[in-house]
Design a protein around this motif. Structure first.
Motif, PDB file in Angstrom:
ATOM      1  N   LEU A 144       0.842  -1.197   0.000  1.00 27.66           N
ATOM      2  CA  LEU A 144       0.000   0.000   0.000  1.00 27.66           C
ATOM      3  C   LEU A 144       0.880   1.251   0.000  1.00 27.66           C
ATOM      4  O   LEU A 144       0.642   2.200  -0.758  1.00 27.66           O
ATOM      5  CB  LEU A 144      -0.923  -0.031   1.236  1.00 27.66           C
ATOM      6  N   ALA A 145       1.921   1.233   0.833  1.00 28.74           N
ATOM      7  CA  ALA A 145       2.846   2.381   0.874  1.00 28.74           C
ATOM      8  C   ALA A 145       3.561   2.527  -0.466  1.00 28.74           C
ATOM      9  O   ALA A 145       3.743   3.646  -0.968  1.00 28.74           O
ATOM     10  CB  ALA A 145       3.857   2.208   2.010  1.00 28.74           C
ATOM     11  N   ALA A 146       3.949   1.409  -1.073  1.00 31.47           N
ATOM     12  CA  ALA A 146       4.664   1.468  -2.358  1.00 31.47           C
ATOM     13  C   ALA A 146       3.775   2.085  -3.434  1.00 31.47           C
ATOM     14  O   ALA A 146       4.206   2.951  -4.202  1.00 31.47           O
ATOM     15  CB  ALA A 146       5.102   0.065  -2.770  1.00 31.47           C
ATOM     16  N   ALA A 147       2.522   1.635  -3.498  1.00 30.02           N
ATOM     17  CA  ALA A 147       1.612   2.139  -4.529  1.00 30.02           C
ATOM     18  C   ALA A 147       1.363   3.637  -4.343  1.00 30.02           C
ATOM     19  O   ALA A 147       1.395   4.416  -5.303  1.00 30.02           O
ATOM     20  CB  ALA A 147       0.296   1.358  -4.469  1.00 30.02           C
ATOM     21  N   GLY A 202      -1.819  -3.613  15.922  1.00 25.50           N
ATOM     22  CA  GLY A 202      -0.766  -2.879  16.677  1.00 25.50           C
ATOM     23  C   GLY A 202       0.302  -2.355  15.748  1.00 25.50           C
ATOM     24  O   GLY A 202       1.353  -2.961  15.587  1.00 25.50           O
ATOM     25  N   PHE A 203       0.078  -1.191  15.170  1.00 24.79           N
ATOM     26  CA  PHE A 203       0.957  -0.684  14.113  1.00 24.79           C
ATOM     27  C   PHE A 203       2.248  -0.094  14.665  1.00 24.79           C
ATOM     28  O   PHE A 203       3.295  -0.197  14.060  1.00 24.79           O
ATOM     29  CB  PHE A 203       0.209   0.378  13.297  1.00 24.79           C
ATOM     30  N   ILE A 246       4.566   7.677   4.958  1.00 14.83           N
ATOM     31  CA  ILE A 246       3.249   7.069   4.751  1.00 14.83           C
ATOM     32  C   ILE A 246       2.822   6.214   5.945  1.00 14.83           C
ATOM     33  O   ILE A 246       1.639   6.135   6.265  1.00 14.83           O
ATOM     34  CB  ILE A 246       3.242   6.283   3.422  1.00 14.83           C
ATOM     35  N   GLY A 247       3.775   5.586   6.636  1.00 13.47           N
ATOM     36  CA  GLY A 247       3.418   4.790   7.815  1.00 13.47           C
ATOM     37  C   GLY A 247       2.707   5.651   8.845  1.00 13.47           C
ATOM     38  O   GLY A 247       1.653   5.283   9.382  1.00 13.47           O
ATOM     39  N   SER A 265       5.325  -1.053  10.429  1.00 14.45           N
ATOM     40  CA  SER A 265       5.736   0.321  10.122  1.00 14.45           C
ATOM     41  C   SER A 265       7.061   0.328   9.363  1.00 14.45           C
ATOM     42  O   SER A 265       7.315   1.237   8.577  1.00 14.45           O
ATOM     43  CB  SER A 265       5.829   1.147  11.404  1.00 14.45           C
ATOM     44  N   CYS A 266       7.907  -0.690   9.575  1.00 11.79           N
ATOM     45  CA  CYS A 266       9.141  -0.790   8.788  1.00 11.79           C
ATOM     46  C   CYS A 266       8.801  -1.183   7.349  1.00 11.79           C
ATOM     47  O   CYS A 266       9.375  -0.646   6.396  1.00 11.79           O
ATOM     48  CB  CYS A 266      10.101  -1.811   9.411  1.00 11.79           C
TER      49      CYS A 266
END
Ligand SMILES: Cc1cc2nc3c(=O)[nH]c(=O)nc-3n(C[C@H](O)[C@H](O)[C@H](O)COP(=O)(O)OP(=O)(O)OC[C@H]3O[C@@H](n4cnc5c(N)ncnc54)[C@H](O)[C@@H]3O)c2cc1C
Length: 454
Positions: A29-32, A62-63, A77-78, A411-412
């Motif tokens: 999702l972050a990549a897109a 638990g992000f 983005i995280g 998150s990483c």
């Protein structure tokens, strides 16, 4: 084993784009989002009916439960996942940290919104099954769905399947932890009908700490010492009692773990209590056994909670995660494989695409980033060998076991995913391969997108 031949067939090209991202967990999702925001066309391909990966499909809420006052992070983005979830009523304060716990159902809507706003082409209900190769370069993917087999072509591909499915099938070397020493798989569940006041009184009268994670039985834990006295939402005693009373068989002393969010409505979510050894997430027979055994153990765990945990007397199962939670499968053998030393000793890299706090959680180690120490994440850990046009983001980047105890965290995965998205976009725009992309330009765009890289 008996074999048959599949006849060759023509496949429709249903979509062509600049960057194809396969898998939509925190990494994909972050990549897109990052690639789209860097100005290229993006298709986000996902086998299930929602974006979010483990957050939404498994119920891992638990992000950023590692976050304390001194924690230093990449942002980007995280952080946006948490902030947007909070704004959309899909997150609540987390019990052991300065973070927000994501709501696994609500995050489906958050992800939809983010994808739509960025102009990403959404392609749900399509499972990647094969790469389209031109020599050693990947130029697209084949998916299977209710529509049969379809081809999607792209200038760059990002494998964010968590299992390195694309890299593996395209011929890139990968490795797996042997089954006996893999991180356990978990069937996650949520409860309804918990009496919040009584539950919290029970927790306050007998608070658990991270030291309790190592309280004998199947559980051992290495900390740095500073974690030992800190509060942890850990539950074990009801299950020990259930074993003593014969409700749970003695060999299931693996049932223990953490609870997530307790809502005013009596829902107790992100119950991370059932742990199954030797489940291979790349073997459907092993997954089948894990799902069935995990559900069986869940019902034992719930019965123990009803009997021996204050506030849970009237609790009932609200739902299981849509799928079993897998922590540990294929990792690529990358241009650079991160090491235990990198994550324990604040690794520094010229090709950093982001930073990550000193948070190590897995293979019996728990170190929390309470001191401001952090590592940099190298771009080369996403570059597979032998295949061009491909980056691997999320939990299957290159690294040894202990490195993965840090980099597997959601998150990483989001930091790495953002780096992959920007690099793929820059590669498309400059007509170069991802292996030769201008890293200064990548780092510049990441900074513009709000990522701390040094
Ligand atoms: C039970 C459990 C508890 C955990 N607890 C925590 C925690 O508290 N905090 C934390 O930070 N991390 C936690 N983790 C680890 C974390 O959830 C994962 O490491 C992380 O989600 C990996 O992100 P990812 O983007 O690489 O992959 P995933 O989140 O696994 O997403 C991969 C996506 O790709 C899709 N996909 C896979 N194969 C295909 C295919 N062939 N075609 C199309 N789509 C495909 C999947 O459906 C999925 O949506 C936990 C993991 C588990 C299992």
């Amino acid at each position: 084993m008996r074999q048959i031949s599949e006849p060759a067939r023509q496949v429709d090209v249903v979509f062509e784009t600049d960057v194809i991202v396969v898998g939509s967990g925190p990494g994909g999702l972050a990549a897109a989002l990052a690639a789209a925001r860097a100005g290229v066309d993006v298709a986000l391909v996902e086998r299930f009916g929602c974006f979010g990966g483990n957050i939404t499909a498994v119920g891992v809420e638990g992000f950023a439960w590692y976050r304390h006052e001194a924690t230093i992070e990449a942002g980007g983005i995280g952080r946006e996942f948490e902030d947007r979830a909070k704004d959309m009523g899909a997150a609540v304060p987390e019990s052991q940290s300065l973070s927000y716990e994501l709501d696994s159902e609500g995050f489906k809507l958050v992800a939809d919104r983010l994808v739509e706003e960025a102009g990403i082409h959404p392609m749900l209900h399509r499972q990647f099954v094969a790469p389209v190769m031109d020599g050693d370069r990947i130029v697209g993917i084949i998916t299977e769905s209710k529509a049969g087999r379809e081809a999607i072509l792209g200038k760059m591909v990002i494998d964010a399947t968590g299992d390195a499915d694309v890299a593996h099938r395209a011929g890139a070397p990968t490795r797996m932890t042997p089954r006996e020493t893999m991180m356990a798989a978990s069937v996650m569940f949520h409860l309804a009908g918990v009496d919040k006041t009584a539950f919290m009184e029970g927790i306050k009268s007998d608070p658990q700490t991270y030291r309790d994670w190592g309280g004998g039985g199947e559980w051992t834990i290495e900390t740095s010492g500073k974690e030992d006295e800190m509060f942890s939402p850990f539950i074990k005693k009801p299950f020990e009692r259930a074993i003593q009373e014969g409700l749970i068989p003695a060999h299931l002393n693996t049932i223990a773990g953490t609870w997530g969010a307790l809502h005013d409505t009596g829902e107790l979510t992100y119950m991370n209590l059932v742990h199954l050894d030797a489940v291979d997430g790349t073997d459907p027979d092993s997954l089948t056994k894990g799902e069935i055994e995990g559900r069986r153990q869940t019902m034992l765990a719930i019965e123990a909670l009803r009997r021996f945990m204050p506030g849970c007397e009237g609790a009932r199962l609200r739902n299981f995660g849509m799928t079993i939670g897998i922590r540990d499968t294929r990792k690529i053998d990358a241009a650079y494989n991160m090491t235990e030393t990198d994550v324990r000793e604040q690794g520094r890299f010229e090709d950093s695409i982001g930073i990550y706090p000193e948070f190590i959680d897995g293979y019996g180690i728990l170190i929390l980033p309470t001191t401001g120490r952090y590592m940099q994440l190298p771009y080369r850990a996403m570059l597979p060998k032998r295949v061009k046009g491909l980056l691997v983001a999320g939990r299957s980047t290159g690294g040894d076991r202990i490195a993965h105890a840090a980099t597997r965290n959601m998150s990483c995965c989001a930091v790495v995913g953002q780096g992959a998205g920007v690099a793929a976009a820059k590669a498309v725009k400059s007509n170069r391969d991802v292996g030769e992309v201008d890293l200064t330009a990548v780092q510049g765009e990441l900074k513009r997108q709000g990522v701390r890289i040094d």
